[in-house]
Design a protein around this motif. Sequence first.
Motif, PDB file in Angstrom:
ATOM      1  N   GLY A   1       0.616  -1.243  -0.097  1.00 33.79           N
ATOM      2  CA  GLY A   1      -0.129  -0.306   0.127  1.00 33.79           C
ATOM      3  C   GLY A   1       1.062   1.377   0.053  1.00 33.79           C
ATOM      4  N   GLN A   2       0.304   2.147  -0.107  1.00 38.62           N
ATOM      5  CA  GLN A   2       0.706   3.559   0.424  1.00 38.62           C
ATOM      6  C   GLN A   2       1.388   3.902   1.737  1.00 38.62           C
ATOM      7  N   ARG A   3       2.314   4.019   1.764  1.00 40.80           N
ATOM      8  CA  ARG A   3       2.993   4.768   3.074  1.00 40.80           C
ATOM      9  C   ARG A   3       2.552   6.092   3.757  1.00 40.80           C
ATOM     10  N   ARG A   4       1.795   6.151   5.039  1.00 39.07           N
ATOM     11  CA  ARG A   4       1.286   7.527   5.465  1.00 39.07           C
ATOM     12  C   ARG A   4       2.097   8.470   5.871  1.00 39.07           C
ATOM     13  N   VAL A   5       1.799   9.588   5.215  1.00 31.59           N
ATOM     14  CA  VAL A   5       2.024  11.059   6.030  1.00 31.59           C
ATOM     15  C   VAL A   5       1.658  11.578   7.431  1.00 31.59           C
ATOM     16  N   GLY A   6       3.267  11.493   7.636  1.00 32.15           N
ATOM     17  CA  GLY A   6       2.473  13.002   9.093  1.00 32.15           C
ATOM     18  C   GLY A   6       2.248  11.555  10.264  1.00 32.15           C
ATOM     19  N   GLY A   7       1.207  12.557  11.168  1.00 27.42           N
ATOM     20  CA  GLY A   7       0.824  12.176  12.225  1.00 27.42           C
ATOM     21  C   GLY A   7       1.715  11.809  13.106  1.00 27.42           C
ATOM     22  N   ALA A   8       1.848  10.669  14.344  1.00 32.25           N
ATOM     23  CA  ALA A   8       2.682  10.187  15.716  1.00 32.25           C
ATOM     24  C   ALA A   8       3.490   9.485  15.021  1.00 32.25           C
ATOM     25  N   GLN A   9       3.151   8.913  14.047  1.00 33.47           N
ATOM     26  CA  GLN A   9       3.820   7.650  13.967  1.00 33.47           C
ATOM     27  C   GLN A   9       5.076   7.982  12.442  1.00 33.47           C
ATOM     28  N   ARG A  10       6.337   7.425  12.456  1.00 34.82           N
ATOM     29  CA  ARG A  10       6.733   7.928  11.085  1.00 34.82           C
ATOM     30  C   ARG A  10       7.741   6.676  10.901  1.00 34.82           C
ATOM     31  N   GLY A  11       8.209   7.195   9.894  1.00 31.17           N
ATOM     32  CA  GLY A  11       9.020   5.888   9.417  1.00 31.17           C
ATOM     33  C   GLY A  11       8.646   4.279   9.111  1.00 31.17           C
ATOM     34  N   SER A  12       9.233   3.110  10.016  1.00 31.81           N
ATOM     35  CA  SER A  12       8.528   2.374   9.805  1.00 31.81           C
ATOM     36  C   SER A  12       8.019   1.762   9.715  1.00 31.81           C
ATOM     37  N   ALA A  13       7.091   2.334  11.054  1.00 29.09           N
ATOM     38  CA  ALA A  13       6.146   2.343  11.892  1.00 29.09           C
ATOM     39  C   ALA A  13       4.733   3.077  11.159  1.00 29.09           C
ATOM     40  N   SER A  14       5.063   3.640   9.842  1.00 29.99           N
ATOM     41  CA  SER A  14       4.347   4.067   9.430  1.00 29.99           C
ATOM     42  C   SER A  14       3.298   3.101   8.212  1.00 29.99           C
ATOM     43  N   TYR A  15       4.533   2.229   7.785  1.00 30.56           N
ATOM     44  CA  TYR A  15       4.026   1.472   6.774  1.00 30.56           C
ATOM     45  C   TYR A  15       3.312   0.261   7.162  1.00 30.56           C
TER      46      TYR A  15
END
Length: 261
Positions: free
Chosen positions: A71-85
Amino acid sequence: MSITNRYLNQLGPQLTERDLAIIRDVGRFKLMSGGQLERLYFADCSDTSRARNRQAVLRRLTGHRVLARVGQRRVGGAQRGSASYLYTLDVAGQHLAQSTSSRPRRPYSWYEPTVAHFLAVAELYVTLTEAARGGRFTVLDFQAEPYCWRSFGHRTLKPDAFVQLGVVHPDGRRRKGSFFIEVDRANQYGAKIETKLPQYLAYYQHHRQTWPDQSFPRVVFLAPHEQRVSYLRRLVAERPEAQRLFTVGLLDELVAVTLDR
């Protein structure tokens, strides 16, 4: 990179117990977020090292073709890097899951309407596991689809999950509680939640006739907001025979809803 038996044989000894557990759970739920995996497997790390360790492990497993980002990486928010995949099993992970599980899942194929559903079921398990660390209860069993399904006659009941908890009371007494869980998002993919009521009642009658000495699991409907909770409670109230079998609560109240039964 070609995934051969030689490659898998060389990879196997490099995998830690945590790696194998991640393979097991991503295979079990088909799709999990990096944040969910962090909460499950990196909670014992310090706050400063948790994200760094999660990133290193998921990057390594992705490089080995054990996990794949989808899918698409989520942008922004509290989670970044591999946590947002979002992660599923890649080719090597699928082979490893076949050899380490007696009930491996089929590979996940991206289909937008199912994404929220798979993540919601995985979230149930993560939430219960986190809460169980407090010692008040243990997660004795957690079955996701299709292993939580129950066949009877020519029909199949398809809950979202089956959960069995071992609860420790303040006075030391212990008991087991079993639950069929339905995650209602007020925009449910697949069969509408309303159609599940008569299905559960039919399976309850079958259960009583087939296993009269066994207790029937509580059926828990979890909804995202109070308006939907009220609607589901009205549906249950319309069927007096269902009121002793069903509980309705908020998704955020999963632990309280199950432990209070």
